[in-house]
Design a protein around this motif. Sequence first.
Motif, PDB file in Angstrom:
ATOM      1  N   THR A   1      12.210  14.588 -10.794  1.00  0.00           N
ATOM      2  CA  THR A   1      11.889  15.293  -9.558  1.00  0.00           C
ATOM      3  C   THR A   1      12.179  14.386  -8.369  1.00  0.00           C
ATOM      4  OG1 THR A   1       9.600  14.501  -9.512  1.00  0.00           O
ATOM      5  CG2 THR A   1      10.020  16.603 -10.651  1.00  0.00           C
ATOM      6  N   LYS A   2      12.229  14.980  -7.209  1.00  0.00           N
ATOM      7  CA  LYS A   2      12.393  14.209  -5.986  1.00  0.00           C
ATOM      8  C   LYS A   2      11.218  13.239  -5.849  1.00  0.00           C
ATOM      9  CE  LYS A   2      13.335  14.803  -1.093  1.00  0.00           C
ATOM     10  NZ  LYS A   2      13.591  15.756  -0.013  1.00  0.00           N
ATOM     11  N   VAL A   3      11.501  12.013  -5.409  1.00  0.00           N
ATOM     12  CA  VAL A   3      10.459  11.010  -5.224  1.00  0.00           C
ATOM     13  C   VAL A   3       9.734  11.299  -3.913  1.00  0.00           C
ATOM     14  CG1 VAL A   3       9.996   8.546  -4.919  1.00  0.00           C
ATOM     15  CG2 VAL A   3      11.733   9.293  -6.559  1.00  0.00           C
ATOM     16  N   VAL A   4       8.407  11.388  -3.991  1.00  0.00           N
ATOM     17  CA  VAL A   4       7.571  11.621  -2.812  1.00  0.00           C
ATOM     18  C   VAL A   4       7.134  10.263  -2.287  1.00  0.00           C
ATOM     19  CG1 VAL A   4       5.421  12.633  -1.962  1.00  0.00           C
ATOM     20  CG2 VAL A   4       6.785  13.850  -3.680  1.00  0.00           C
ATOM     21  N   LYS A   5       7.483   9.979  -1.031  1.00  0.00           N
ATOM     22  CA  LYS A   5       7.169   8.688  -0.424  1.00  0.00           C
ATOM     23  C   LYS A   5       5.967   8.828   0.512  1.00  0.00           C
ATOM     24  CE  LYS A   5      11.988   7.230  -0.550  1.00  0.00           C
ATOM     25  NZ  LYS A   5      13.156   6.807   0.236  1.00  0.00           N
ATOM     26  N   VAL A   6       4.994   7.939   0.327  1.00  0.00           N
ATOM     27  CA  VAL A   6       3.821   7.902   1.193  1.00  0.00           C
ATOM     28  C   VAL A   6       3.759   6.503   1.795  1.00  0.00           C
ATOM     29  CG1 VAL A   6       1.309   8.113   1.325  1.00  0.00           C
ATOM     30  CG2 VAL A   6       2.604   9.603  -0.226  1.00  0.00           C
ATOM     31  N   ALA A   7       3.820   6.421   3.108  1.00  0.00           N
ATOM     32  CA  ALA A   7       3.850   5.136   3.799  1.00  0.00           C
ATOM     33  C   ALA A   7       2.515   4.404   3.672  1.00  0.00           C
ATOM     34  CB  ALA A   7       4.181   5.356   5.276  1.00  0.00           C
ATOM     35  N   ALA A   8       2.587   3.089   3.747  1.00  0.00           N
ATOM     36  CA  ALA A   8       1.367   2.277   3.767  1.00  0.00           C
ATOM     37  C   ALA A   8       0.548   2.668   4.990  1.00  0.00           C
ATOM     38  CB  ALA A   8       1.723   0.795   3.815  1.00  0.00           C
ATOM     39  N   GLY A   9      -0.753   2.763   4.813  1.00  0.00           N
ATOM     40  CA  GLY A   9      -1.627   3.119   5.922  1.00  0.00           C
ATOM     41  C   GLY A   9      -1.790   4.608   6.121  1.00  0.00           C
ATOM     42  N   ALA A  10      -0.984   5.425   5.430  1.00  0.00           N
ATOM     43  CA  ALA A  10      -1.145   6.876   5.518  1.00  0.00           C
ATOM     44  C   ALA A  10      -2.438   7.245   4.805  1.00  0.00           C
ATOM     45  CB  ALA A  10       0.042   7.579   4.878  1.00  0.00           C
ATOM     46  N   PRO A  11      -3.017   8.402   5.119  1.00  0.00           N
ATOM     47  CA  PRO A  11      -4.213   8.806   4.381  1.00  0.00           C
ATOM     48  C   PRO A  11      -3.955   8.714   2.884  1.00  0.00           C
ATOM     49  CG  PRO A  11      -3.764  10.350   6.146  1.00  0.00           C
ATOM     50  CD  PRO A  11      -2.606   9.385   6.092  1.00  0.00           C
ATOM     51  N   SER A  12      -4.824   8.025   2.191  1.00  0.00           N
ATOM     52  CA  SER A  12      -4.602   7.715   0.780  1.00  0.00           C
ATOM     53  C   SER A  12      -4.640   8.953  -0.091  1.00  0.00           C
ATOM     54  CB  SER A  12      -5.659   6.724   0.282  1.00  0.00           C
ATOM     55  OG  SER A  12      -5.487   6.488  -1.083  1.00  0.00           O
ATOM     56  N   PRO A  13      -3.565   9.183  -0.865  1.00  0.00           N
ATOM     57  CA  PRO A  13      -3.574  10.296  -1.803  1.00  0.00           C
ATOM     58  C   PRO A  13      -4.259   9.936  -3.113  1.00  0.00           C
ATOM     59  CG  PRO A  13      -1.437   9.279  -1.825  1.00  0.00           C
ATOM     60  CD  PRO A  13      -2.263   8.550  -0.790  1.00  0.00           C
ATOM     61  N   ASP A  14      -4.808   8.698  -3.220  1.00  0.00           N
ATOM     62  CA  ASP A  14      -5.472   8.309  -4.459  1.00  0.00           C
ATOM     63  C   ASP A  14      -6.771   9.074  -4.606  1.00  0.00           C
ATOM     64  OD1 ASP A  14      -4.733   4.759  -4.496  1.00  0.00           O
ATOM     65  OD2 ASP A  14      -3.569   6.475  -5.127  1.00  0.00           O
ATOM     66  N   PRO A  15      -6.948   9.776  -5.696  1.00  0.00           N
ATOM     67  CA  PRO A  15      -8.238  10.419  -5.921  1.00  0.00           C
ATOM     68  C   PRO A  15      -9.275   9.357  -6.243  1.00  0.00           C
ATOM     69  CG  PRO A  15      -6.831  10.710  -7.822  1.00  0.00           C
ATOM     70  CD  PRO A  15      -6.005  10.041  -6.771  1.00  0.00           C
ATOM     71  N   PRO A  16     -10.550   9.617  -5.962  1.00  0.00           N
ATOM     72  CA  PRO A  16     -11.570   8.614  -6.257  1.00  0.00           C
ATOM     73  C   PRO A  16     -11.726   8.353  -7.743  1.00  0.00           C
ATOM     74  CG  PRO A  16     -12.558  10.688  -5.552  1.00  0.00           C
ATOM     75  CD  PRO A  16     -11.081  10.813  -5.359  1.00  0.00           C
ATOM     76  N   THR A  17     -11.104   9.177  -8.595  1.00  0.00           N
ATOM     77  CA  THR A  17     -11.229   9.010 -10.033  1.00  0.00           C
ATOM     78  C   THR A  17     -10.095   8.202 -10.642  1.00  0.00           C
ATOM     79  OG1 THR A  17     -10.116  11.116 -10.342  1.00  0.00           O
ATOM     80  CG2 THR A  17     -12.511  11.156 -10.335  1.00  0.00           C
ATOM     81  N   MET A  18      -9.263   7.561  -9.802  1.00  0.00           N
ATOM     82  CA  MET A  18      -8.139   6.782 -10.341  1.00  0.00           C
ATOM     83  C   MET A  18      -8.665   5.702 -11.270  1.00  0.00           C
ATOM     84  SD  MET A  18      -4.763   5.628  -8.625  1.00  0.00           S
ATOM     85  CE  MET A  18      -3.566   4.591  -9.373  1.00  0.00           C
TER      86      MET A  18
ATOM     87  N   GLY B   1       0.805  -1.213   0.000  1.00  0.00           N
ATOM     88  CA  GLY B   1       0.000   0.000   0.000  1.00  0.00           C
ATOM     89  C   GLY B   1       0.843   1.270   0.000  1.00  0.00           C
ATOM     90  N   ALA B   2       2.143   1.144   0.251  1.00  0.00           N
ATOM     91  CA  ALA B   2       3.030   2.311   0.192  1.00  0.00           C
ATOM     92  C   ALA B   2       3.095   2.825  -1.246  1.00  0.00           C
ATOM     93  CB  ALA B   2       4.424   1.938   0.689  1.00  0.00           C
ATOM     94  N   LYS B   3       3.284   4.126  -1.372  1.00  0.00           N
ATOM     95  CA  LYS B   3       3.297   4.745  -2.703  1.00  0.00           C
ATOM     96  C   LYS B   3       4.558   5.575  -2.893  1.00  0.00           C
ATOM     97  CE  LYS B   3      -1.699   4.947  -3.067  1.00  0.00           C
ATOM     98  NZ  LYS B   3      -1.778   3.813  -3.945  1.00  0.00           N
TER      99      LYS B   3
END
Length: 191
Positions: free
Chosen positions: A141-158, A108-110
């Motif tokens: 660009t710098k890679v933005v890391k989002v940990a698993a379980g963090a509030p999901s940055p996925d938009p509902p339109t993915m 789930g990490a991004k």
Amino acid sequence: MAASTAAGSSLAICIGAPATNDAAGFAALTFTEIGGLEKVGAVGAVFSKIEFQPLFGPKQKYKGPADYGSLQPSLAHDESDAGQSILRAAADDETNKLFAFALTYSSGAKRFFQGRVFGYPETTDGADTILMAAPTIEISTKVVKVAAGAPSPDPPTMANTRGTSMLRGAEVSGFIASFDPLDARLVALGA
């Protein structure tokens, strides 16, 4: 966090750029998953090494500029896959336009980043092989890391394009979805 396998990981692309290079900026984008992915490769910065050897004393080593790396994902070429269509269009684009990418691990990490696609070569081997593609994505660009379980940055339109038949006029949850690879939008046509 425990170790995990790469199985279930995905790579997605967006023709837009985030307003800010952070999780919130990427959350506002609509990504299209690239289907047929066999492997992605290494993601992350490597700094150049700058050395100086004074006449007296040990060698000094410094971090130089960052190289955010490049990807050469291996994928089964599919003319009808929406994500691959965007990837091919990005490779054919002769400008220096940046495209946004989202790498999602099975945990789930991004990992979000922007890059340029420098090619989409196709490989035709023997009769008992799959037609493959090996695009080159240079991360800019710098890679933005989002940990698993963090509030999901996925938009509902993915747009999930695995099994792209859902994007070719099939009914999905009460509406008909159509994908225009030149415009790179998922459009609801009504039921």
